[in-house]
Design an enzyme around this catalytic site. Sequence first.
Site, short mmCIF file in Angstrom:
data_model
loop_
_atom_site.label_atom_id
_atom_site.label_comp_id
_atom_site.label_asym_id
_atom_site.label_seq_id
_atom_site.Cartn_x
_atom_site.Cartn_y
_atom_site.Cartn_z
N LYS A 76 0.85 -1.19 0.00
CA LYS A 76 0.00 0.00 0.00
C LYS A 76 0.89 1.24 0.00
O LYS A 76 1.96 1.23 0.63
CB LYS A 76 -0.89 -0.04 1.25
N SER A 151 -9.47 1.95 3.27
CA SER A 151 -8.67 2.74 2.36
C SER A 151 -7.65 1.90 1.57
O SER A 151 -7.14 2.35 0.56
CB SER A 151 -7.90 3.80 3.16
N SER A 175 -9.44 -0.45 7.50
CA SER A 175 -8.97 -0.35 6.12
C SER A 175 -8.36 -1.60 5.50
O SER A 175 -8.07 -1.62 4.31
CB SER A 175 -7.95 0.78 6.00
N1 GLN Z 1 -12.59 4.23 6.90
C1 GLN Z 1 -11.89 4.61 8.09
C2 GLN Z 1 -11.46 6.06 8.00
O1 GLN Z 1 -11.67 6.64 6.97
C3 GLN Z 1 -10.73 3.72 8.33
C4 GLN Z 1 -9.52 4.07 7.59
C5 GLN Z 1 -8.33 3.19 7.89
O2 GLN Z 1 -8.45 2.15 8.53
N2 GLN Z 1 -7.18 3.64 7.44
O3 GLN Z 1 -10.95 6.61 8.93
#
Ligand code: GLN
Length: 476
Positions: A76, A151, A175
């Site tokens: 990532k 994400s 994420s």
């Molecule tokens: N969707 C969550 C956020 O936007 C989690 C993001 C993540 O785990 N990096 O904060």
Amino acid sequence: MKAYATFREIQHDLQHGTITCRELVRHHLDIINTKAHLNAFLSVYEDAALKQAARIDQKISQQKAGKLAGLVVGLKDVLSYEDHPLQAGSKILNGYTSVYNATAVQRLLDEDAIIIGRQNCDEFAMGSSNENSAFGPVRNDLDNTRVPGGSSGGSAVAVQADMCRISLGSDTGGSVRQPAAFCGVIGLKPTYSRISRYGLIAYASSFDCIGIFGKSIDDVALVLEVIAGPDEFDSTVSKKPVPAYSKELTQTERKTFKVGYLKELSTSEGLQPEIQKNIVAKLDQIKAAGHAVEPIEFPLMDFILPTYYILATAEASSNLSRFDGVRYGYRSKNATDLLSMYKKTRSEGFGKEVQRRILLGTFVLSASYYDAYYTKAQKVRRIIRDKTKEILKQYDFIVMPITPTTAFKMGEHTNNPLEMYLADLFSVQANVVGVPAISIPCGTDQQGLPIGLQVIADDFEESKLLQFSDLLLNMN
Ligand code: GLN
């Protein structure tokens, strides 16, 4: 190329000379090329990966190869890989190149894994659909009109579409697990502090966790045992010894477990009925296999999401203050003085969602609201942790959905941030508490879209969690 169920099978064939690392890399590169429309990769290290593969083929023939020889991995775009570009899906890091390896990346390389490329993600890992990337959205390989989740969307799709064997992502509030569910693959978020965060671009440091995407529990266990454990570059990493997860997986004496599930599962309004149905059916199977399955109450459910979004944005506003046009990446060309350079760089460099989070976080940390929001949320976090840990003392696992719906359409929630945040309803608890959690495939809905099942375990019980997940996957 033959469809391998596990990396162990690949290793077997590599040892016996029926395939080579070069062929493996070529295979994944071909898919990356034919599936470029998914936008999963931001950089592909074609030449370097092929060269590395040739080097490792040689090591294998000399019986000098590491534990992960031939494992093709994608990273990532938040994980530092020395001398390679790193942007966290953001324009503000345009032109930035990592100057060192993240500890997790270094440990993969030390065991002869092959890194094939850098994967698209939501900007600074903020999002649940991968529509917040400065490089455009990632598409779900099962239905290109749908999101892959976020994400770590690019990392999930890369494993889904066989562009690599394993992806490393980050899970701050779901994420890894949420996109894994949307793409029908396995996603593990270990205990907070199990894996070093050195070299991981920070979003919300008290939640951030490196996570693993794979297609088999065995693969995930093997990678975890390589990358976990103490690290002199991150003082928050646990000193607890790292079990041989992959070995322990095969050594299961047939234990029975005690499983708790959320009582509200059958009445929860926002939950897609097919997800509810599938999970109830899985719980019945677990019971039939001789495990204890009991409903549990968790009256604090409504407080978890607000607690997460207050604390995560607060930490993000602080972490992202370092991107000022001076130290890294992008600098506005329209600045007239120092202050306008800061302002213009940040307004032009950060996308809309990141700006929203910085504003929210700055607000909850501001002198007049600090106690009302930040301090309060810290207290609530502790209560949620205590209550969850209490349950995990009585039960081996908590089983629950990981997402309220299956993969939604692109654009469906982009105009309503709150709606988007609700996609994280079930995923943030494990991060707020710090315990390990996994998402495993659990059937599909009527449209054939994958459903994920989440299993949560107590701190540092990854071994048990992986064993149980393997058991669940073999129940079908
Ligand atoms: N969707 C969550 C956020 O936007 C989690 C993001 C993540 O785990 N990096 O904060």
